[in-house]
Design a protein around this motif. Structure first.
Motif, short mmCIF file in Angstrom:
data_model
loop_
_atom_site.label_atom_id
_atom_site.label_comp_id
_atom_site.label_asym_id
_atom_site.label_seq_id
_atom_site.Cartn_x
_atom_site.Cartn_y
_atom_site.Cartn_z
N SER A 1 3.01 -5.07 -10.72
CA SER A 1 3.47 -5.30 -9.31
C SER A 1 3.64 -4.25 -8.67
O SER A 1 3.29 -3.78 -7.53
CB SER A 1 4.63 -6.09 -9.27
OG SER A 1 5.11 -6.65 -7.73
N ASP A 2 4.58 -3.25 -9.39
CA ASP A 2 4.80 -2.01 -8.88
C ASP A 2 3.41 -1.06 -8.51
O ASP A 2 3.32 -0.48 -7.40
CB ASP A 2 5.64 -1.04 -9.80
CG ASP A 2 7.04 -1.57 -9.90
OD1 ASP A 2 7.60 -2.22 -9.08
OD2 ASP A 2 7.67 -1.28 -10.83
N VAL A 3 2.69 -1.15 -9.49
CA VAL A 3 1.39 -0.52 -9.46
C VAL A 3 0.38 -0.93 -8.12
O VAL A 3 -0.20 -0.20 -7.27
CB VAL A 3 0.46 -0.32 -10.58
CG1 VAL A 3 -0.73 0.34 -10.27
CG2 VAL A 3 1.06 0.18 -11.78
N LEU A 4 0.33 -2.11 -8.03
CA LEU A 4 -0.40 -3.00 -6.93
C LEU A 4 0.18 -2.53 -5.59
O LEU A 4 -0.63 -2.59 -4.49
CB LEU A 4 -0.65 -4.41 -7.18
CG LEU A 4 -1.71 -4.63 -8.42
CD1 LEU A 4 -1.46 -6.18 -8.90
CD2 LEU A 4 -2.99 -4.40 -8.01
N GLN A 5 1.60 -2.70 -5.64
CA GLN A 5 2.17 -2.27 -4.28
C GLN A 5 1.94 -0.98 -3.75
O GLN A 5 1.82 -0.65 -2.54
CB GLN A 5 3.71 -2.70 -4.63
CG GLN A 5 4.02 -4.14 -4.37
CD GLN A 5 5.69 -4.27 -4.56
OE1 GLN A 5 6.51 -3.52 -4.07
NE2 GLN A 5 6.07 -5.16 -5.32
N TYR A 6 1.77 0.07 -4.93
CA TYR A 6 1.54 1.43 -4.31
C TYR A 6 0.14 1.47 -3.97
O TYR A 6 -0.10 1.95 -2.86
CB TYR A 6 1.77 2.05 -5.69
CG TYR A 6 1.39 3.52 -5.61
CD1 TYR A 6 2.15 4.63 -4.96
CD2 TYR A 6 0.29 4.21 -6.20
CE1 TYR A 6 1.56 5.98 -4.92
CE2 TYR A 6 -0.37 5.56 -6.01
CZ TYR A 6 0.40 6.26 -5.40
OH TYR A 6 0.08 7.49 -5.24
N VAL A 7 -0.83 0.66 -4.52
CA VAL A 7 -2.15 0.79 -4.15
C VAL A 7 -2.56 0.45 -2.91
O VAL A 7 -3.10 0.92 -2.21
CB VAL A 7 -3.18 0.21 -5.25
CG1 VAL A 7 -4.51 0.10 -4.91
CG2 VAL A 7 -3.11 1.08 -6.68
N CYS A 8 -1.87 -1.02 -2.79
CA CYS A 8 -2.15 -1.56 -1.39
C CYS A 8 -1.49 -0.82 -0.38
O CYS A 8 -1.80 -0.75 0.75
CB CYS A 8 -1.32 -2.99 -1.50
SG CYS A 8 -2.42 -4.11 -2.60
N GLY A 9 -0.35 -0.25 -0.56
CA GLY A 9 0.35 0.65 0.44
C GLY A 9 -0.22 1.65 0.86
O GLY A 9 -0.53 2.20 2.02
N LYS A 10 -0.92 2.25 -0.02
CA LYS A 10 -1.95 3.52 -0.02
C LYS A 10 -3.24 3.23 1.22
O LYS A 10 -3.74 3.91 1.74
CB LYS A 10 -2.24 4.24 -0.98
CG LYS A 10 -1.29 4.94 -1.91
CD LYS A 10 -0.59 6.34 -1.09
CE LYS A 10 0.45 6.80 -1.68
NZ LYS A 10 1.03 8.12 -0.90
N LEU A 11 -3.62 2.11 0.68
CA LEU A 11 -4.88 1.49 1.32
C LEU A 11 -4.65 1.07 2.74
O LEU A 11 -5.41 0.91 3.36
CB LEU A 11 -5.54 0.32 0.46
CG LEU A 11 -6.29 0.92 -0.83
CD1 LEU A 11 -6.96 0.05 -1.61
CD2 LEU A 11 -7.27 1.99 -0.56
N PHE A 12 -3.52 -0.02 2.65
CA PHE A 12 -3.46 -0.88 3.97
C PHE A 12 -2.05 -0.55 4.60
O PHE A 12 -1.72 -1.16 5.87
CB PHE A 12 -3.50 -2.26 3.64
CG PHE A 12 -4.90 -2.57 2.95
CD1 PHE A 12 -6.02 -2.39 3.35
CD2 PHE A 12 -4.64 -3.02 1.62
CE1 PHE A 12 -7.17 -2.53 2.78
CE2 PHE A 12 -5.71 -3.19 0.87
CZ PHE A 12 -7.13 -3.17 1.28
N GLY A 13 -0.96 0.13 4.01
CA GLY A 13 0.11 0.45 4.30
C GLY A 13 0.42 0.99 5.65
O GLY A 13 -0.21 2.13 6.16
N LYS A 14 1.18 0.33 6.79
CA LYS A 14 1.33 0.91 8.06
C LYS A 14 2.87 0.72 8.38
O LYS A 14 3.72 1.74 8.75
CB LYS A 14 0.64 0.16 9.13
CG LYS A 14 -0.82 0.33 8.96
CD LYS A 14 -1.53 -0.16 10.26
CE LYS A 14 -3.22 0.04 9.94
NZ LYS A 14 -4.15 -0.67 10.99
N ARG A 15 3.53 -0.38 8.26
CA ARG A 15 4.86 -0.90 8.54
C ARG A 15 5.87 -0.53 7.30
O ARG A 15 5.65 -1.17 6.26
CB ARG A 15 5.03 -2.17 9.25
CG ARG A 15 4.45 -2.20 10.46
CD ARG A 15 4.19 -3.70 10.76
NE ARG A 15 2.96 -4.42 10.16
CZ ARG A 15 2.41 -5.56 10.28
NH1 ARG A 15 3.01 -6.34 11.30
NH2 ARG A 15 1.53 -6.02 9.79
#
Length: 314
Positions: free
Chosen positions: A197-211
């Motif tokens: 979950s930590d890793v995937l939140q990091y990856v998703c945040g880098k790819l799609f994170g805005k807010r």
């Protein structure tokens, strides 16, 4: 180790090895395409992958050696985590008796009690007996300066670094009908779900994170990263039902619970770091900061997971 346990463990670690090998290949290709020089995101990714290889190897060896090796491994993890916590805490000379008791009495006794399968004692030893003993020891020097802050800091450190983390090997004490000799896989499930979950939140945040969710506590956490990582890690948890006593929907719901606990646990630990004016708890693990930087989410998830399994399936 039973044949079924051996087969499931082999398949699990073979799968993890394949994923890490693929990640290492991707990291190598990204670094090669980027060319010479420093590339912070790529370098951070490769450092994380290398550290994961080491952690998987250490856990795998402990699993191979058996129950007491796993207990000793997490005893060492708690020791280093407690040291990191106390290093950043405000302590004075009068706190030495309490610190000695925390490191050399409470910490080993908690893991001895787990090794003895004495649930009635290891469940209350730190939050009741040690919680009352430590401030008593701190008063012996007669130093009242910032006493409440100092006493609560040592208590909080012991709860997080020892009591909460010790619930990971405590999963070995559970007697689950139809799941004999397979409790090591519950530890693997917990660690994989929460850490992924930590890793995937990091990856998703880098790819799609805005807010950003909590810019003053953890600037890197975004709403998009949180939702994406939460969903993917929960699906992973559901897919791992075959190594647990749960069915797929139970495994998915428990994974969702663990991921939520891990996320908010990470925010709490980030708040403590910001209060102390540091970015990481330490530098023990390259690319991962200190021990507590990797285990902050596990700390909050492990006790709840242990008790959910204990009261639901035993």
């Amino acid at each position: 180790m039973s044949d079924l346990m051996h087969d499931h463990t082999f398949l699990l670690f073979a799968g993890i090895g394949a994923v890490l090998a693929f990640a290492s290949l991707v990291g190598f290709l990204l670094k090669w395409r980027a060319g010479p020089g420093s590339h912070s995101v790529i370098d951070n990714l490769n450092s994380r992958i290398n550290a994961w290889w080491v952690m998987v190897l250490v856990i795998g060896v402990a699993f191979l050696l058996g129950r007491w090796a796993v207990i000793l491994l997490f005893y060492a993890v708690s020791f280093y985590a407690l040291r990191e916590f106390i290093t950043l805490a405000p302590t004075r000379r009068g706190d030495y008796p309490a610190l000695v008791a925390a490191f050399y009495l409470a910490l080993p006794l908690q893991y001895i009690l787990i090794g003895m399968n004495w649930y009635g004692m290891f469940a209350i030893f730190i939050p009741v007996y040690t919680f009352l003993l430590l401030p008593i020891l701190s008063t012996l020097h007669g130093d009242a300066t910032r006493f409440l802050e100092r006493a609560s800091t040592v208590q909080w450190g012991l709860m997080i670094a020892v009591f909460c983390i010790s619930h990971v090997p405590a999963l070995l004490t559970l007697d689950i009908p139809g799941y004999a000799d397979r409790n090591l896989l519950l530890i693997a499930y917990l660690v994989i779900v929460v850490q992924s979950s930590d890793v995937l939140q990091y990856v998703c945040g880098k790819l799609f994170g805005k807010r950003k969710i909590a810019p003053h506590l953890s600037p890197s956490k975004t709403l998009e990263g949180f939702l994406g990582g939460l969903a993917l890690a929960s699906l992973l948890g559901a897919a791992l039902y075959w190594i647990t006593p749960f069915n797929p929907w139970q495994s998915g719901l428990i994974a969702l619970m663990l991921n939520l606990l891990g996320f908010f646990g990470g925010l709490v630990m980030s708040a403590i770091k910001r209060d102390r004016g540091v970015k990481d708890w330490g530098h023990m693990i390259e690319g991962h900061g200190g021990m507590l930087d990797r285990l902050d989410s596990v700390c909050f998830a492990a006790p709840i997971f242990f008790n959910v399994v204990r009261y639901w399936w035993t």
